[in-house]
Design an enzyme around this catalytic site. Structure first.
Site, mmCIF file in Angstrom:
data_model
loop_
_atom_site.group_PDB
_atom_site.id
_atom_site.type_symbol
_atom_site.label_atom_id
_atom_site.label_comp_id
_atom_site.label_asym_id
_atom_site.label_seq_id
_atom_site.Cartn_x
_atom_site.Cartn_y
_atom_site.Cartn_z
ATOM 1 N N HIS A 103 12.996 75.208 29.406
ATOM 2 C CA HIS A 103 14.275 75.802 29.004
ATOM 3 C C HIS A 103 15.004 74.664 29.004
ATOM 4 O O HIS A 103 16.344 74.752 28.696
ATOM 5 C CB HIS A 103 14.629 76.873 29.666
ATOM 6 C CG HIS A 103 13.880 78.155 29.773
ATOM 7 N ND1 HIS A 103 13.554 78.572 28.433
ATOM 8 C CD2 HIS A 103 13.539 79.195 30.613
ATOM 9 C CE1 HIS A 103 12.873 79.900 28.801
ATOM 10 N NE2 HIS A 103 12.695 80.212 29.856
ATOM 11 N N ASP A 135 4.407 80.875 27.931
ATOM 12 C CA ASP A 135 4.922 81.642 28.817
ATOM 13 C C ASP A 135 5.670 82.805 27.978
ATOM 14 O O ASP A 135 5.618 82.751 26.823
ATOM 15 C CB ASP A 135 6.043 80.438 29.234
ATOM 16 C CG ASP A 135 7.008 81.091 30.242
ATOM 17 O OD1 ASP A 135 6.515 80.877 31.399
ATOM 18 O OD2 ASP A 135 8.053 81.769 29.914
ATOM 19 N N HIS A 137 8.595 83.487 27.843
ATOM 20 C CA HIS A 137 9.846 83.120 27.369
ATOM 21 C C HIS A 137 9.716 82.100 26.151
ATOM 22 O O HIS A 137 8.904 81.264 26.331
ATOM 23 C CB HIS A 137 10.776 82.657 28.310
ATOM 24 C CG HIS A 137 11.035 83.758 29.276
ATOM 25 N ND1 HIS A 137 10.186 83.742 30.375
ATOM 26 C CD2 HIS A 137 11.669 84.798 29.359
ATOM 27 C CE1 HIS A 137 10.761 84.640 31.205
ATOM 28 N NE2 HIS A 137 11.594 85.391 30.641
ATOM 29 N N ASP A 214 4.001 84.749 33.398
ATOM 30 C CA ASP A 214 5.039 85.859 33.048
ATOM 31 C C ASP A 214 4.644 86.760 32.146
ATOM 32 O O ASP A 214 5.285 88.027 31.823
ATOM 33 C CB ASP A 214 6.440 85.561 33.215
ATOM 34 C CG ASP A 214 6.610 84.280 32.283
ATOM 35 O OD1 ASP A 214 5.868 83.736 31.660
ATOM 36 O OD2 ASP A 214 7.658 83.808 32.355
#
Ligand SMILES: [Zn+2]
Length: 270
Positions: A103, A135, A137, A214
């Site tokens: 990120h 991931d 995200h 995740d």
């Protein structure tokens, strides 16, 4: 596969979900399975500046920022995590160091990420590279860094809607596959196959995998329904790509990170 790890990355905790238990779980489980470990060297400032602005480096160095999920920490931790990704790229290994990085963009941080470890490692090799971000995200930082690059192909399978809200469409060299909450293994593996086809067409010299656990069904943040054996299948699919590869840990917020990392490695190594 060698594991890149230094227990220094367990020293800091900011009281939120991105805690030391994640890397610790991976370390304990992988050690038990007899895998070989190496200690990383921290990244140098010049490595970080391959993908981040000088202003960004100095904000992290001097703690001149405020971001709710990404509190000020000693710069030695993100430097060590970036160095671990560099070392993983050099040896075709797997960095299980924290903090994560995907990120963090050229001039921004967020989502527990300070420096973009995988981007730094890829830029340092100078090789034509496909970055597969699995991931849950979207790696908005990695896309920010490499959007429009001829030498890097970025592919991400992620939950939507979900933090950070980007990656809804594909742009230029960045392929995005947003999938809804509740996505199960069969759908997930179909999209992974699409990514693998795109990577094959790109003919990279190296594959870099931003691996987040995740996507696991018991994760405390993500809402996909992958199971332990799903990671073995993901590893098997990735192993079909006949190119040098390395892995860097991004997210994964359950006590099972180690077990899932071992399943992935088992799949990759066959
Ligand atoms: Zn994540």
């Amino acid at each position: 596969m060698k594991i890149v790890f230094d227990s220094t990355c367990l020293e800091y905790s900011k009281g939120h979900v991105e805690g030391p238990y994640r890397s610790e779980s991976a370390f304990e489980q992988l050690k038990e399975s007899g895998l070989h470990f190496i200690k990383p060297k921290p990244a140098a400032e010049k490595d970080v500046l391959l993908v981040h602005t000088k202003d960004h480096f100095e904000r992290v160095k001097f703690g001149k920022y405020w971001e709710e999920e990404t509190p000020v920490i000693d710069i030695k931790y993100p430097l060590l995590s970036a160095g671990a990704a560099i070392n993983a790229a050099e040896i075709g290994g797997f960095s299980i160091c924290r903090p994560p990085g995907h990120h963090a963009g050229r001039h921004f941080l967020g989502g527990f990420c300070y420096f973009n470890s995988i981007a730094i490692a890829v830029a340092k090799t100078g090789k034509k590279t496909a970055i597969l971000d699995i991931d849950i995200h979207h790696g908005n930082g990695t896309q920010d860094i490499f959007l429009g690059s001829k030498d890097v192909l970025y592919l991400s399978i992620h939950e939507s809607p979900q933090y950070p809200g980007t990656g809804l469409v594909s742009e230029k060299n960045c392929f995005n596959f947003p999938l809804p909450s509740g996505t199960k293994e069969d759908t997930y593996l179909k999209y992974l196959q699409k990514c693998i086809q795109e990577i094959s067409k790109f003919k990279p010299e190296m594959l870099a995998v931003s691996i987040g656990f995740d996507t696991y069904c018991q994760d405390s943040i993500g809402n996909f329904l992958l199971k332990e054996e799903s990671y073995k299948k993901i590893g098997e699919a990735i192993s079909k790509l006949n190119t040098p590869k390395f892995f860097a840990l991004e997210g994964g917020y359950s006590e099972e990170v180690g077990k899932l990392a071992l399943a992935l490695i088992t799949g990759v190594e066959g």
